[in-house]
Design a protein around this motif. Structure first.
Motif, PDB file in Angstrom:
ATOM      1  N   GLN A  15     -45.528  33.591  -0.402  1.00  0.00           N
ATOM      2  CA  GLN A  15     -43.940  33.589   0.050  1.00  0.00           C
ATOM      3  C   GLN A  15     -44.025  34.914   0.887  1.00  0.00           C
ATOM      4  O   GLN A  15     -43.456  34.983   2.293  1.00  0.00           O
ATOM      5  CB  GLN A  15     -43.021  33.452  -0.742  1.00  0.00           C
ATOM      6  CG  GLN A  15     -41.750  33.841  -0.142  1.00  0.00           C
ATOM      7  CD  GLN A  15     -40.621  34.055  -1.370  1.00  0.00           C
ATOM      8  OE1 GLN A  15     -40.845  34.795  -2.256  1.00  0.00           O
ATOM      9  NE2 GLN A  15     -39.442  33.401  -1.136  1.00  0.00           N
ATOM     10  N   ARG A  16     -44.452  35.968   0.545  1.00  0.00           N
ATOM     11  CA  ARG A  16     -44.286  37.185   1.249  1.00  0.00           C
ATOM     12  C   ARG A  16     -45.384  37.227   2.644  1.00  0.00           C
ATOM     13  O   ARG A  16     -44.857  37.625   3.448  1.00  0.00           O
ATOM     14  CB  ARG A  16     -44.571  38.228   0.169  1.00  0.00           C
ATOM     15  CG  ARG A  16     -44.694  39.794   0.797  1.00  0.00           C
ATOM     16  CD  ARG A  16     -44.630  40.924  -0.192  1.00  0.00           C
ATOM     17  NE  ARG A  16     -44.664  42.167   0.300  1.00  0.00           N
ATOM     18  CZ  ARG A  16     -45.963  42.733   0.496  1.00  0.00           C
ATOM     19  NH1 ARG A  16     -46.851  42.110   0.492  1.00  0.00           N
ATOM     20  NH2 ARG A  16     -45.744  44.083   1.012  1.00  0.00           N
ATOM     21  N   TYR A  17     -46.468  36.820   2.153  1.00  0.00           N
ATOM     22  CA  TYR A  17     -47.279  36.727   3.320  1.00  0.00           C
ATOM     23  C   TYR A  17     -47.112  35.894   4.578  1.00  0.00           C
ATOM     24  O   TYR A  17     -47.160  36.200   5.668  1.00  0.00           O
ATOM     25  CB  TYR A  17     -48.894  36.183   2.932  1.00  0.00           C
ATOM     26  CG  TYR A  17     -49.893  35.887   3.867  1.00  0.00           C
ATOM     27  CD1 TYR A  17     -50.427  36.803   4.432  1.00  0.00           C
ATOM     28  CD2 TYR A  17     -49.832  34.355   4.481  1.00  0.00           C
ATOM     29  CE1 TYR A  17     -51.273  36.400   5.658  1.00  0.00           C
ATOM     30  CE2 TYR A  17     -50.768  34.298   5.396  1.00  0.00           C
ATOM     31  CZ  TYR A  17     -51.672  35.254   5.932  1.00  0.00           C
ATOM     32  OH  TYR A  17     -52.655  35.151   6.994  1.00  0.00           O
TER      33      TYR A  17
ATOM     34  N   GLU B 151     -45.203  33.588  -4.983  1.00  0.00           N
ATOM     35  CA  GLU B 151     -44.448  34.753  -4.349  1.00  0.00           C
ATOM     36  C   GLU B 151     -45.323  35.594  -3.570  1.00  0.00           C
ATOM     37  O   GLU B 151     -44.723  35.915  -2.510  1.00  0.00           O
ATOM     38  CB  GLU B 151     -44.004  35.716  -5.773  1.00  0.00           C
ATOM     39  CG  GLU B 151     -42.816  35.183  -6.627  1.00  0.00           C
ATOM     40  CD  GLU B 151     -42.430  35.677  -7.818  1.00  0.00           C
ATOM     41  OE1 GLU B 151     -43.173  36.825  -8.096  1.00  0.00           O
ATOM     42  OE2 GLU B 151     -41.589  35.460  -8.498  1.00  0.00           O
ATOM     43  N   GLN B 152     -46.516  35.901  -3.782  1.00  0.00           N
ATOM     44  CA  GLN B 152     -47.296  36.529  -2.858  1.00  0.00           C
ATOM     45  C   GLN B 152     -47.444  35.892  -1.784  1.00  0.00           C
ATOM     46  O   GLN B 152     -47.534  36.045  -0.584  1.00  0.00           O
ATOM     47  CB  GLN B 152     -48.811  36.918  -3.551  1.00  0.00           C
ATOM     48  CG  GLN B 152     -48.893  37.745  -4.426  1.00  0.00           C
ATOM     49  CD  GLN B 152     -48.263  39.036  -3.989  1.00  0.00           C
ATOM     50  OE1 GLN B 152     -48.586  39.729  -3.183  1.00  0.00           O
ATOM     51  NE2 GLN B 152     -47.360  39.752  -4.987  1.00  0.00           N
TER      52      GLN B 152
ATOM     53  N   THR C 122     -38.159  29.874   0.148  1.00  0.00           N
ATOM     54  CA  THR C 122     -38.093  30.241  -1.245  1.00  0.00           C
ATOM     55  C   THR C 122     -39.349  29.765  -1.867  1.00  0.00           C
ATOM     56  O   THR C 122     -39.899  28.722  -1.410  1.00  0.00           O
ATOM     57  CB  THR C 122     -36.907  29.496  -1.863  1.00  0.00           C
ATOM     58  OG1 THR C 122     -36.851  28.049  -1.629  1.00  0.00           O
ATOM     59  CG2 THR C 122     -35.617  30.026  -1.042  1.00  0.00           C
TER      60      THR C 122
ATOM     61  N   HIS D 145     -40.219  31.451   6.784  1.00  0.00           N
ATOM     62  CA  HIS D 145     -39.190  32.166   5.613  1.00  0.00           C
ATOM     63  C   HIS D 145     -38.814  31.029   4.702  1.00  0.00           C
ATOM     64  O   HIS D 145     -38.114  30.242   5.089  1.00  0.00           O
ATOM     65  CB  HIS D 145     -38.015  32.769   6.323  1.00  0.00           C
ATOM     66  CG  HIS D 145     -38.505  33.856   7.310  1.00  0.00           C
ATOM     67  ND1 HIS D 145     -39.181  35.132   6.839  1.00  0.00           N
ATOM     68  CD2 HIS D 145     -38.481  33.873   8.526  1.00  0.00           C
ATOM     69  CE1 HIS D 145     -39.394  35.920   7.884  1.00  0.00           C
ATOM     70  NE2 HIS D 145     -38.980  35.037   9.025  1.00  0.00           N
TER      71      HIS D 145
ATOM     72  N   GLU E 106     -52.396  41.017  -4.412  1.00  0.00           N
ATOM     73  CA  GLU E 106     -51.153  42.283  -4.755  1.00  0.00           C
ATOM     74  C   GLU E 106     -51.882  43.413  -4.579  1.00  0.00           C
ATOM     75  O   GLU E 106     -51.292  44.485  -4.248  1.00  0.00           O
ATOM     76  CB  GLU E 106     -51.125  42.223  -6.159  1.00  0.00           C
ATOM     77  CG  GLU E 106     -49.931  41.008  -6.541  1.00  0.00           C
ATOM     78  CD  GLU E 106     -49.558  41.076  -8.127  1.00  0.00           C
ATOM     79  OE1 GLU E 106     -50.481  41.584  -8.966  1.00  0.00           O
ATOM     80  OE2 GLU E 106     -48.434  40.401  -8.611  1.00  0.00           O
TER      81      GLU E 106
ATOM     82  N   SER F  14     -43.984  35.277   5.327  1.00  0.00           N
ATOM     83  CA  SER F  14     -42.680  35.680   6.051  1.00  0.00           C
ATOM     84  C   SER F  14     -43.238  36.860   6.872  1.00  0.00           C
ATOM     85  O   SER F  14     -42.756  36.942   8.079  1.00  0.00           O
ATOM     86  CB  SER F  14     -41.780  36.466   4.888  1.00  0.00           C
ATOM     87  OG  SER F  14     -40.794  37.076   5.636  1.00  0.00           O
ATOM     88  N   LEU F  15     -44.370  37.873   6.533  1.00  0.00           N
ATOM     89  CA  LEU F  15     -44.501  38.976   7.160  1.00  0.00           C
ATOM     90  C   LEU F  15     -45.532  38.397   8.333  1.00  0.00           C
ATOM     91  O   LEU F  15     -45.484  39.102   9.391  1.00  0.00           O
ATOM     92  CB  LEU F  15     -45.096  39.987   6.537  1.00  0.00           C
ATOM     93  CG  LEU F  15     -44.439  40.641   5.715  1.00  0.00           C
ATOM     94  CD1 LEU F  15     -45.244  41.404   4.241  1.00  0.00           C
ATOM     95  CD2 LEU F  15     -43.262  41.493   5.898  1.00  0.00           C
TER      96      LEU F  15
ATOM     97  N   THR G 158     -54.137  36.139  -7.256  1.00  0.00           N
ATOM     98  CA  THR G 158     -52.687  36.892  -7.129  1.00  0.00           C
ATOM     99  C   THR G 158     -53.011  38.440  -7.256  1.00  0.00           C
ATOM    100  O   THR G 158     -52.435  39.121  -6.381  1.00  0.00           O
ATOM    101  CB  THR G 158     -51.881  36.459  -8.468  1.00  0.00           C
ATOM    102  OG1 THR G 158     -51.680  35.275  -8.638  1.00  0.00           O
ATOM    103  CG2 THR G 158     -50.660  37.226  -8.615  1.00  0.00           C
TER     104      THR G 158
END
Length: 486
Positions: free
Chosen positions: A171-173, A168-169, A183, A181, A367, A175-176, A363
């Protein structure tokens, strides 16, 4: 007769058992021989009957004896009697000859710059990033806090995709920072680029498939593919990146480093990118996009990924080896759901899952903002060292003997020489002067290009200047020797 040594620290039953086994295995007690009843033997030796019973039970449980109510305890008929010591082989089975493995490992060591006995004062390694005590302090903090906060369920067998909060981390990295992008079920974690490539070969290719790789390029990529018995075809690289027109028409996979070409350092031009994407869609092959150090760009923002333009055909590889440290051994493959699912199945069968502690620590590291602060700090360090190296190459005159490449992105610069450059001799001469440089030929599959790949991530500015000065002196003297006498 069995004897007891009262000075021996071993239990009496263990002493007697060891002697009995020795007597059986050496043939002193023959197969079928009847052993004395436990009561009688205990009386002869001077120990309790229960001690002898323990010995007889152990012999029986290990298969040295057989027992019956009427026949008593006898040495097993099939017990193997050891041959005389001079006839016994002193070595075990000989491992099979694996010439492909031996050659591959030798090339891999050469590419990494095998350490030899000569003292190295300055190592222009292109393989390792900058690390300092500040990083170590924050990583230790994340490690301790992750250890304290984790629950017992985390120590069970894990998800073959990788630890979900870490995905999830990532995924966020993505995207930003990279405009990718996806799942989380499009992300799987691996233990490095070589592990990723090996999984891809096993899950998405078949033995004998043709794969195209950059030449010069990332040696571990074609080594892993060759070891999985793929037909590896080299594709030349020029100032615009991979020469797409030279891709083998039967390729099932094309490996490429478009953001900062491994070794040569060029950025793949937009026309070449579009040509590659169109060809992949038309011929239905996989693009493996290794984005290994695109975060370190010194002019402008990081370039768009191939994956963001053609996610159906592209497997995007990212690694924390260059962003943080190789010792973490965490990378990721991002791709279409079905392809990732198949990779995960192979991973589950052959490796099961990654060690949990590194995933928990990373993680926490991300975070709590340590990762982005680390990236900002090292980018500034790399920018200064990049400037120091490029300036030193120009001011010392070293650049007059080479063509510079890869000066916009990444953690290394290529000094490419012409065909007359005696690469091995010059590299050894540099080593004698305390400088380790990395020959371009080690990155070549069939190409005959020559030069030096110089990394600057682990070398401070003053050391860079000193190292480049020494290299300039070496090349200047070598050039003088090659000039004809007037």
């Amino acid at each position: 007769m069995l004897t007891v040594n009262r000075d021996d620290e071993r239990p009496i039953w263990q002493q007697l058992l060891d002697q009995a086994i020795h007597n059986i295995t050496t043939g002193k007690w023959q197969p079928g021989e009847l052993l004395l009843p436990s009561r009688e033997l205990a009386s002869l030796i001077g120990v309790s009957r229960s001690t002898i019973q323990i010995v007889y039970e152990e012999l029986f449980s290990r298969g040295y004896t057989v027992t019956s109510r009427r026949g008593g305890t006898r040495v097993s008929e099939w017990t193997y009697a050891t041959r005389p010591s001079e006839d016994v082989a002193t070595e075990g089975p000989v491992p099979p000859d694996l010439p492909l493995l031996n050659a591959t490992i030798g090339h891999l060591h050469g590419w990494f710059g095998d350490k030899d006995s000569r003292k190295v004062e300055i190592d222009f390694s292109p393989h390792e990033p900058y690390l300092d005590e500040h990083f170590q302090k924050n990583w230790r903090r994340s490690f301790l806090q992750a250890s304290t906060e984790t629950n017992l369920d985390s120590w069970a067998y894990g998800n073959a995709y990788g630890y979900q909060p870490l995905r999830e981390q990532i995924q966020r990295y993505l995207s930003l920072e990279r405009g990718v992008h996806v799942t989380i079920d499009q992300i799987m974690l691996t233990s490095g680029a070589q592990h990723s490539i090996d999984l891809i070969a096993q899950a998405l290719l078949q033995e004998g498939d043709t794969v195209s790789v950059e030449d010069p390029g990332f040696p571990a990529a074609w080594m892993a593919m060759k070891y999985r018995r793929m037909q590896v075809v080299s594709v030349p690289v020029d100032e615009y990146g991979l020469c797409v027109d030279h891709i083998h028409p039967g390729s099932k996979l094309v490996y490429v480093t478009p953001s900062h070409q491994c070794a040569v350092g060029v950025i793949m031009s937009e026309p070449r990118r579009q040509q590659l994407l169109h060809m992949a869609a038309e011929q239905q092959f996989w693009i493996v996009e290794d984005d290994y150090d695109s975060e370190f760009r010194y002019r402008g923002d990081p370039l768009p990924t191939l994956f963001s333009q053609r996610p159906q055909n592209t497997l995007y590889m990212m690694s924390f080896s260059k962003m943080i440290a190789p010792g973490i051994r965490i990378s990721a493959i991002i791709g279409p759901k079905e392809a990732i699912r198949q990779l995960v199945q192979v991973h589950e069968l052959t490796y099961r899952h990654l060690p949990i502690m590194e995933q928990l620590t990373l993680t926490h590291f991300i975070e709590h903002g340590h990762f982005m602060r680390h990236m900002r700090r090292v980018r500034n360090v790399y920018r200064r060292r990049h400037e120091a190296m490029t300036k030193a190459i120009i001011t010392t005159g070293l650049g007059e003997h080479f063509t510079l490449s890869g000066v916009e992105t990444g953690l290394h610069i290529l000094l490419e020489a012409d065909k007359s450059f005696v690469e091995e001799a010059e590299t050894n001469l540099a080593l004698e002067k305390g400088i380790r440089v990395y020959p371009l030929s080690k990155y070549c599959l069939k190409s005959d290009r020559k030069g030096w790949v110089l990394g600057f991530a682990k070398v401070d500015e003053s050391t860079i200047e000193e190292g480049i000065f020494r290299l300039a002196e070496i090349t200047r003297r070598s050039s003088c020797k090659m000039l004809p006498h007037q």
